[in-house]
Every structure is written in C-alpha cells, then in structure tokens.
Scaffold this motif. Structure first.
Motif, PDB file in Angstrom:
ATOM      1  N   LEU A 117      57.738  14.510 -67.786  1.00 46.84           N
ATOM      2  CA  LEU A 117      57.116  13.875 -66.735  1.00 46.84           C
ATOM      3  C   LEU A 117      56.366  12.948 -66.870  1.00 46.84           C
ATOM      4  CD1 LEU A 117      56.956  16.576 -63.563  1.00 46.84           C
ATOM      5  CD2 LEU A 117      58.928  15.053 -63.605  1.00 46.84           C
ATOM      6  N   LYS A 118      55.407  13.192 -67.809  1.00 51.90           N
ATOM      7  CA  LYS A 118      54.681  11.964 -68.109  1.00 51.90           C
ATOM      8  C   LYS A 118      55.906  10.407 -69.249  1.00 51.90           C
ATOM      9  CE  LYS A 118      50.311  10.870 -70.545  1.00 51.90           C
ATOM     10  NZ  LYS A 118      49.674  11.838 -71.924  1.00 51.90           N
ATOM     11  N   ASP A 119      56.153  11.378 -70.429  1.00 48.92           N
ATOM     12  CA  ASP A 119      57.027  10.933 -70.633  1.00 48.92           C
ATOM     13  C   ASP A 119      57.904  10.041 -71.110  1.00 48.92           C
ATOM     14  OD1 ASP A 119      54.443  11.603 -72.781  1.00 48.92           O
ATOM     15  OD2 ASP A 119      56.051  13.111 -74.012  1.00 48.92           O
ATOM     16  N   SER A 120      58.905  11.072 -69.416  1.00 49.17           N
ATOM     17  CA  SER A 120      60.029   9.984 -69.794  1.00 49.17           C
ATOM     18  C   SER A 120      60.009   8.729 -68.240  1.00 49.17           C
ATOM     19  CB  SER A 120      61.150  10.833 -69.097  1.00 49.17           C
ATOM     20  OG  SER A 120      60.694  11.646 -67.855  1.00 49.17           O
ATOM     21  N   ASN A 121      60.906   8.597 -67.740  1.00 52.40           N
ATOM     22  CA  ASN A 121      61.416   7.515 -66.850  1.00 52.40           C
ATOM     23  C   ASN A 121      61.372   8.581 -65.329  1.00 52.40           C
ATOM     24  OD1 ASN A 121      60.673   5.284 -68.044  1.00 52.40           O
ATOM     25  ND2 ASN A 121      62.375   4.789 -68.165  1.00 52.40           N
ATOM     26  N   ILE A 122      61.992   9.690 -65.522  1.00 48.64           N
ATOM     27  CA  ILE A 122      62.878  10.657 -64.469  1.00 48.64           C
ATOM     28  C   ILE A 122      61.892  10.239 -63.078  1.00 48.64           C
ATOM     29  CG2 ILE A 122      64.196  11.711 -65.973  1.00 48.64           C
ATOM     30  CD1 ILE A 122      62.694  14.162 -65.116  1.00 48.64           C
ATOM     31  N   LEU A 123      60.408  10.281 -63.577  1.00 45.67           N
ATOM     32  CA  LEU A 123      59.629  10.649 -62.486  1.00 45.67           C
ATOM     33  C   LEU A 123      59.537   8.853 -60.923  1.00 45.67           C
ATOM     34  CD1 LEU A 123      58.254  12.614 -60.867  1.00 45.67           C
ATOM     35  CD2 LEU A 123      55.990  11.842 -62.007  1.00 45.67           C
ATOM     36  N   LYS A 124      59.333   7.958 -62.349  1.00 47.21           N
ATOM     37  CA  LYS A 124      59.445   7.195 -61.963  1.00 47.21           C
ATOM     38  C   LYS A 124      60.819   6.274 -60.835  1.00 47.21           C
ATOM     39  CE  LYS A 124      59.050   1.924 -63.157  1.00 47.21           C
ATOM     40  NZ  LYS A 124      59.318   1.171 -65.248  1.00 47.21           N
ATOM     41  N   GLU A 125      62.063   7.031 -62.349  1.00 46.22           N
ATOM     42  CA  GLU A 125      63.553   6.730 -60.251  1.00 46.22           C
ATOM     43  C   GLU A 125      63.241   6.996 -59.410  1.00 46.22           C
ATOM     44  OE1 GLU A 125      65.272   3.872 -61.604  1.00 46.22           O
ATOM     45  OE2 GLU A 125      63.994   3.741 -63.488  1.00 46.22           O
ATOM     46  N   ALA A 126      62.204   8.862 -59.272  1.00 48.80           N
ATOM     47  CA  ALA A 126      61.923   8.786 -58.059  1.00 48.80           C
ATOM     48  C   ALA A 126      61.708   8.783 -57.303  1.00 48.80           C
ATOM     49  CB  ALA A 126      61.961  10.852 -58.556  1.00 48.80           C
ATOM     50  N   MET A 127      60.121   8.468 -58.108  1.00 52.84           N
ATOM     51  CA  MET A 127      59.029   7.434 -56.280  1.00 52.84           C
ATOM     52  C   MET A 127      60.446   6.212 -56.452  1.00 52.84           C
ATOM     53  SD  MET A 127      56.761   7.578 -54.999  1.00 52.84           S
ATOM     54  CE  MET A 127      55.840   6.361 -53.940  1.00 52.84           C
ATOM     55  N   LYS A 128      60.875   5.054 -57.153  1.00 51.61           N
ATOM     56  CA  LYS A 128      61.301   3.986 -56.305  1.00 51.61           C
ATOM     57  C   LYS A 128      62.428   4.615 -55.307  1.00 51.61           C
ATOM     58  CE  LYS A 128      62.082   1.727 -60.828  1.00 51.61           C
ATOM     59  NZ  LYS A 128      63.102   0.437 -61.885  1.00 51.61           N
ATOM     60  N   LYS A 129      63.160   5.658 -55.140  1.00 54.06           N
ATOM     61  CA  LYS A 129      64.159   6.296 -54.523  1.00 54.06           C
ATOM     62  C   LYS A 129      63.690   6.547 -53.149  1.00 54.06           C
ATOM     63  CE  LYS A 129      67.892   7.662 -57.816  1.00 54.06           C
ATOM     64  NZ  LYS A 129      68.063   9.218 -58.016  1.00 54.06           N
ATOM     65  N   ASP A 130      62.193   7.265 -53.636  1.00 53.27           N
ATOM     66  CA  ASP A 130      61.527   7.192 -52.402  1.00 53.27           C
ATOM     67  C   ASP A 130      61.412   6.398 -51.870  1.00 53.27           C
ATOM     68  OD1 ASP A 130      62.235   9.736 -52.312  1.00 53.27           O
ATOM     69  OD2 ASP A 130      59.823  10.601 -53.262  1.00 53.27           O
ATOM     70  N   LEU A 131      60.773   5.117 -52.289  1.00 52.42           N
ATOM     71  CA  LEU A 131      60.049   4.378 -51.875  1.00 52.42           C
ATOM     72  C   LEU A 131      61.569   3.567 -51.141  1.00 52.42           C
ATOM     73  CD1 LEU A 131      57.710   2.862 -54.361  1.00 52.42           C
ATOM     74  CD2 LEU A 131      56.635   3.597 -52.109  1.00 52.42           C
TER      75      LEU A 131
END
Length: 139
Positions: A117-131
């Motif tokens: 989760l820290k080393d990839s963009n998957i969490l960032k992309e998920a947060m964009k969707k939630d926003l």
C-alpha cells in the motif's frame, strides 16, 4: 464552497473533507482489505495443512473503524483469547504441533500489506475515487 480567511483554514477544510470521504467511502476500505486478503494467501496460506482443515477465517475476518485521523482497517481473527494475526505475523505463540513441532516462522501478511500500500499507487487511486464520490473534482 465556503470562503477562507487564510491557507490554514483552507487546509483544515480540505483535511476534514478528505477524512469524511475516507470514512464514508468504500474504495480505500475495499483496497486495504483486498490487499490484506492477497497477502494472507501469499504469506500464510502457502501450504495445504495435512492435520486439520483450514477455515479461511483469517482471510475473511476484516473490520474497519472510524478514527480521529480517518480509518483503521484490521484483521479480527481470534481463537478464544488469542489474537491470531499477531501470532502469525510474529511466529510467537503458535501452539499447533501437528507436524511434531510448533510452527514458529513469522508470516508477515500485515507487514507485506502495508508495504504494498505504501509503495504502490493503489491507495492513492482508491482515495481519488472516494473523493470523486464525495463530489470533489480530483485528477
């Protein structure tokens, strides 16, 4: 959109809205849980037990709580008073001796989940969707 007297007020507002999107959204929560399940499979369920039938509860036992900072996602698997994720993660406290010895090797599924989760963009992309679902225009 409210008006702000200074950047500090704007920053506070943005953080509050991001926290609400995180707590009310589903994408970050689902991403963390699905990544956790993947690492249960990769780190823990790497062999087929011969002495017992695996329940699969470690893979399926996840919960999410709202916190002051946003959310906490964690594995809830217990066996009586024993918190199973800690035993598996550390290798300490494992008491199954079906192979003639206690399995004491750490299998760090939580650490590996955090690392991905820290080393990839998957969490960032998920947060964009939630926003976006909360009504924000994010790139």
């Amino acid at each position: 959109m409210p008006s702000f007297k200074n950047l500090k007020e704007l920053e506070k507002y943005i953080n509050e809205q991001a926290k609400k999107a995180l707590q009310n959204g589903k994408y970050v929560k689902d991403t963390v849980i699905e990544t956790g399940k993947k690492y249960v499979d990769k780190e823990v369920y790497i062999y087929q037990p011969k002495q017992y039938e695996r329940t699969g509860l470690l893979r399926e036992s996840w919960d999410v709580e709202n916190t002051d900072d946003g959310i906490a996602v964690f594995n809830t698997r217990t066996d009586g008073e024993k918190y199973i994720p800690q035993v598996i993660e550390s290798g300490i406290g494992y008491d199954y001796t079906g192979y003639g010895y206690a399995y004491e090797e750490p299998r760090p599924f939580i650490a590996e989940t955090r690392r991905e989760l820290k080393d990839s963009n998957i969490l960032k992309e998920a947060m964009k969707k939630d926003l976006k679902n909360a009504g924000f225009d994010v790139e």
